[in-house]
Write a protein that holds these residues in place. Sequence first.
Motif, short mmCIF file in Angstrom:
data_model
loop_
_atom_site.label_atom_id
_atom_site.label_comp_id
_atom_site.label_asym_id
_atom_site.label_seq_id
_atom_site.Cartn_x
_atom_site.Cartn_y
_atom_site.Cartn_z
N ARG A 1 3.19 -8.27 1.49
CA ARG A 1 2.55 -7.52 2.57
C ARG A 1 3.48 -6.95 3.69
O ARG A 1 3.03 -5.89 4.21
CB ARG A 1 1.56 -8.45 3.45
CG ARG A 1 0.17 -8.82 2.71
CD ARG A 1 -0.46 -9.78 3.33
NE ARG A 1 -0.13 -11.28 2.77
CZ ARG A 1 -0.61 -12.06 3.18
NH1 ARG A 1 -1.66 -12.35 3.72
NH2 ARG A 1 -0.08 -13.44 2.65
N CYS B 1 -3.76 -9.21 -0.30
CA CYS B 1 -3.35 -10.59 -0.65
C CYS B 1 -4.27 -11.20 -1.65
O CYS B 1 -5.30 -10.89 -1.73
CB CYS B 1 -3.38 -11.41 0.74
SG CYS B 1 -5.24 -11.59 1.26
N ARG C 1 -0.39 -13.56 11.13
CA ARG C 1 -0.93 -12.50 11.08
C ARG C 1 -2.51 -12.62 10.46
O ARG C 1 -2.63 -13.48 9.69
CB ARG C 1 -0.40 -11.45 9.87
CG ARG C 1 0.99 -10.64 10.34
CD ARG C 1 1.61 -9.86 9.46
NE ARG C 1 2.70 -9.18 9.99
CZ ARG C 1 3.29 -8.05 9.62
NH1 ARG C 1 2.84 -7.78 8.10
NH2 ARG C 1 4.54 -7.71 9.89
N TRP C 2 -3.54 -11.90 11.01
CA TRP C 2 -4.76 -12.15 10.53
C TRP C 2 -5.16 -11.06 9.56
O TRP C 2 -5.02 -9.91 9.98
CB TRP C 2 -5.64 -12.33 11.58
CG TRP C 2 -5.74 -13.27 12.40
CD1 TRP C 2 -4.81 -13.72 13.73
CD2 TRP C 2 -6.54 -14.68 12.22
NE1 TRP C 2 -4.90 -14.89 14.14
CE2 TRP C 2 -5.92 -15.56 13.25
CE3 TRP C 2 -7.47 -14.97 11.41
CZ2 TRP C 2 -6.64 -16.90 13.49
CZ3 TRP C 2 -8.00 -16.21 11.66
CH2 TRP C 2 -7.41 -17.19 12.54
N TYR C 3 -5.90 -11.24 8.46
CA TYR C 3 -6.39 -10.28 7.51
C TYR C 3 -7.88 -10.63 7.21
O TYR C 3 -8.47 -11.40 7.37
CB TYR C 3 -5.74 -10.56 6.19
CG TYR C 3 -4.15 -10.07 6.23
CD1 TYR C 3 -3.59 -9.07 6.05
CD2 TYR C 3 -3.28 -11.22 6.65
CE1 TYR C 3 -2.27 -8.71 6.01
CE2 TYR C 3 -1.75 -11.39 6.73
CZ TYR C 3 -1.47 -9.87 6.33
OH TYR C 3 -0.07 -9.79 6.44
N GLU D 1 -6.66 -6.67 4.06
CA GLU D 1 -6.39 -5.62 5.12
C GLU D 1 -6.25 -6.20 6.48
O GLU D 1 -6.86 -7.14 7.09
CB GLU D 1 -7.42 -4.51 5.39
CG GLU D 1 -7.78 -3.73 4.19
CD GLU D 1 -6.71 -2.60 3.88
OE1 GLU D 1 -5.83 -2.44 4.60
OE2 GLU D 1 -6.96 -2.26 2.61
N GLU D 2 -4.93 -6.01 7.02
CA GLU D 2 -4.57 -6.75 8.33
C GLU D 2 -5.31 -6.23 9.35
O GLU D 2 -5.78 -4.97 9.64
CB GLU D 2 -3.07 -6.46 8.59
CG GLU D 2 -2.54 -7.23 9.86
CD GLU D 2 -1.12 -7.26 10.09
OE1 GLU D 2 -0.59 -7.60 11.35
OE2 GLU D 2 -0.17 -6.40 9.17
N GLU E 1 -6.53 -5.59 13.63
CA GLU E 1 -5.99 -5.43 14.88
C GLU E 1 -7.00 -5.65 16.13
O GLU E 1 -8.32 -5.62 15.88
CB GLU E 1 -5.63 -3.81 14.93
CG GLU E 1 -4.60 -3.36 14.16
CD GLU E 1 -4.14 -1.90 14.05
OE1 GLU E 1 -4.64 -1.25 15.08
OE2 GLU E 1 -3.24 -1.39 13.46
#
Length: 601
Positions: free
Chosen positions: A79, A102, A508-510, A514-515, A517
């Motif tokens: 990623r 992921c 990081r959160w997905y 997709e990451e 925001e």
Amino acid sequence: MKDKGHSIAEVSVRGVILKRLPRKLDVMEGENAVFCVETREAVEGTCWSRDGLQLRESPRTVLKSFGRTHLLVLVHATRQDAGIISFTVGESQTSSQLRVKCVKRDPPSAPVAAEMSVVESNAALLTWCPAPDAHLRAPSRYLLERREASGGEWVQCLATDLPGHMRVLGDSVPREADYCFRICAANEHGRSSPVEFPGSVHLAPAARLERGLQDARVRDGEDAWFSLELSAAVHGTWFLNGARLGEEEEASGRCSVRCCGMEHLLLIRGVRLADSGAQVTFVSSSVRDSATLHVQGEQGAHPGVLLGEKPQQISLPEAERLREVSHPDAPVHWLKDGEAVPPDDIIAVQAEGCVRRLLLRSAGPSDTGVYTCDAGDDAVSFVVTVTEAPVRIISSNEEASHAYMTGQRVELWCQLSRPAASVCWYKDGEEVEAGENLVLEQEGPLCRLVLPCAQPQDTGEFVCDAGGDSVFYTVTIISSNEEAPHAYMTGQCVELWCQLSRPAAPVRWYKDGEEVEAGENLVLEQEGPWCQLVLPCAQPQDTGEFVCDAGGDSVFYTVTVAGGCDAQLWPSPPSPSAPAPSAHTPVPPVAAASCLPLTSL
């Protein structure tokens, strides 16, 4: 070109670059990302970059040019490789957005075809087959759990990395009983649901003789006691002159059989002269021991001559008594280890006709010794051994739920049958030692094991062993709400949280690879080791898989948001500072669209 099934579209345009990069390229984490550009003629001075930073040749970055064809290969994409990939030659440029999805990390599926064979005595052969999709979600080990068939908690007892079979012996269980077993597959991403083996098996730990039977010498009409002690808590059978003592004898009231942990006792009430010489036998597994019953009747006696054989070996449980006979009016003196025995509140001397009796009330280990009845011209001695009753655990919080949040205080306790008795504590079969993170306390008969600040590695089976008795506690430490149900109605608040092994570590959160925001509809919070993603007002499009990635570890949450409003209340996940709810305690509901701020953690 193709890379593991991914096609790269190429479009002819005017200029130096003939075939440009696709607008975007999606690859799965771990696959190779391949970019290809074709120029109208062979050129030099080409440049590949990601997010404006020039890429250099490395083991994971391959840059090649073959005449008019120019390649970039990112090997085993992660990623961190995601971004805007650009190719520049002179004043011409083409770009593509690389997105790395992921890989979903699933625990293995449950094993199948679980069977149990009990042909072998005091053992069980357990067999099973790996799940049909084991090649896709391979288990690294299989975990076996047991419980008594009469009920109780499942306890993990064995683990193996060899699929197919496992042999369970009687020596592996704490006490004799009928046992059930179940098995699950596990890997670094979790464990499967358990599969129970059909039926049950009777298992008993191997026992050896710690204290054997001794001959009993009693008077006509008295009660006779026989006792022995084994090294393990197992069942046994008593025989009198070869006949098994069962329910009929106990119903008649003549014989009484008791078992107190590892000690077995037989009482024969009101024996007669005809019973003298009777053989008493105890049998249990590999243990077999016998003793003889001697009964004395009234006999003629000369002045000053004591009746009975000498010396006699007597082993008594607490509160038993000693007695001996002489002729009427013969004066006697009682001695213990050669010293006169003065009557007091504990020791009483009685005389009834020809009977001279020394009575020990509530005998204890300190009363062990050689007792002598001295009649002047004759004497008889008794070697008396008084043994303490085995320590028993009379109460504990073994049956309570022991599921805790990380950082909570864990307290395991039990109460012994007598104070100051020594105990040993074990975790997963290993004896534990007191330290900063584990406290052992003992006040009188009360024993405690305390974990002041529980951590995930404290999950396991704890045992308090008092020698003749044990209690078992299964402790679970929860560090995220990954396993909680995440089904919500539109407009409700969604909270996903986890605890890290150290504070302020980057995560990081997905969502669906997709990451995400932070924004008005999605809040990311982190305080110390606690991380939280909050959707203040969930919408149907929020349905999907969320991932919190800490680099070397990840947790996965499957969120479902149903459309429409409902007055139903949904439970809120527990805050890390709140006690973990037990399996029998309902979690207080929280109203729709209500959220727990991270500062309240």
